[in-house]
Write a protein that holds these residues in place. Sequence first.
Motif, PDB file in Angstrom:
ATOM      1  N   SER A 165     -11.247   1.012 -11.743  1.00  0.00           N
ATOM      2  CA  SER A 165     -11.373  -0.305 -12.368  1.00  0.00           C
ATOM      3  C   SER A 165     -10.001  -0.933 -12.603  1.00  0.00           C
ATOM      4  N   THR A 166      -9.977  -2.255 -12.711  1.00  0.00           N
ATOM      5  CA  THR A 166      -8.745  -2.984 -13.011  1.00  0.00           C
ATOM      6  C   THR A 166      -8.998  -3.906 -14.201  1.00  0.00           C
ATOM      7  N   GLU A 185      -2.105  -8.498 -15.032  1.00  0.00           N
ATOM      8  CA  GLU A 185      -3.110  -7.683 -14.371  1.00  0.00           C
ATOM      9  C   GLU A 185      -2.671  -6.224 -14.315  1.00  0.00           C
ATOM     10  N   SER A 186      -3.623  -5.357 -14.018  1.00  0.00           N
ATOM     11  CA  SER A 186      -3.355  -3.919 -13.928  1.00  0.00           C
ATOM     12  C   SER A 186      -2.224  -3.627 -12.962  1.00  0.00           C
ATOM     13  N   SER A 188      -0.031   0.038 -11.482  1.00  0.00           N
ATOM     14  CA  SER A 188       0.249   1.474 -11.534  1.00  0.00           C
ATOM     15  C   SER A 188       1.757   1.626 -11.563  1.00  0.00           C
TER      16      SER A 188
END
Length: 218
Positions: A165-166, A185-186, A188
């Motif tokens: 999920s984001t 936003e997401s 990593s």
Amino acid sequence: MYLCKLTAIAALSLCATQAVAATYTFNVQVVESIDTPENGFVLPAVGTIGTISFLLDATALDADGDPTTGVGLPTPLNPAYAGASAAIGGLTASLDSSSTTIFGFDQRARFSNGDFSSISVSLPAGDCVSLGCTFAGNFSVYGPPGSGTPASFADVDAFLNNPLSTVMFSFNGTATGQYASFRAESVSLAPIPLPASGILLIGALTGAAMLRKKRRIT
């Protein structure tokens, strides 16, 4: 004595059955930032890293027995069971705990302030109230492709627990009488690269270990 035992057992049972809200925190990066620094309204720049946190107790919300409480219904949720906040480069924002609602869309759950999603924002560079900020925005979690529309709080919880999920936090509106927009936003976070000296050290330690092993064999 017997009554005391019964009271103690009942209290323990109540504690055991009470659900505990879980907090889910995601790393995010600013991907859009439109502000008016010349008028004293400064948003975190594109590329700034921060976090978005969601609070959700799906078990308690799904089992509350209230037909007006559910995903997609505008009735405010218990603030102990649902909420969302952001902390990004000095900017902080959170949902008004008295009016948090969750709406379901295809592959998405939106945490917002009631029907109109008005968002209050705090910035280190200036008081948003004095700058005339009028923002609408929300916090969203997007499930992986094919995840469908969440129909229960357990479905939303599944989105939050899914590593695929984001998430996103966004708002737009006016500040100092001019258009402003923001979206994070997401992301990593990349692993911290090891310096060349560290790589040489690892190589040296590995070589020394192999040499000791060879000596023991001979």
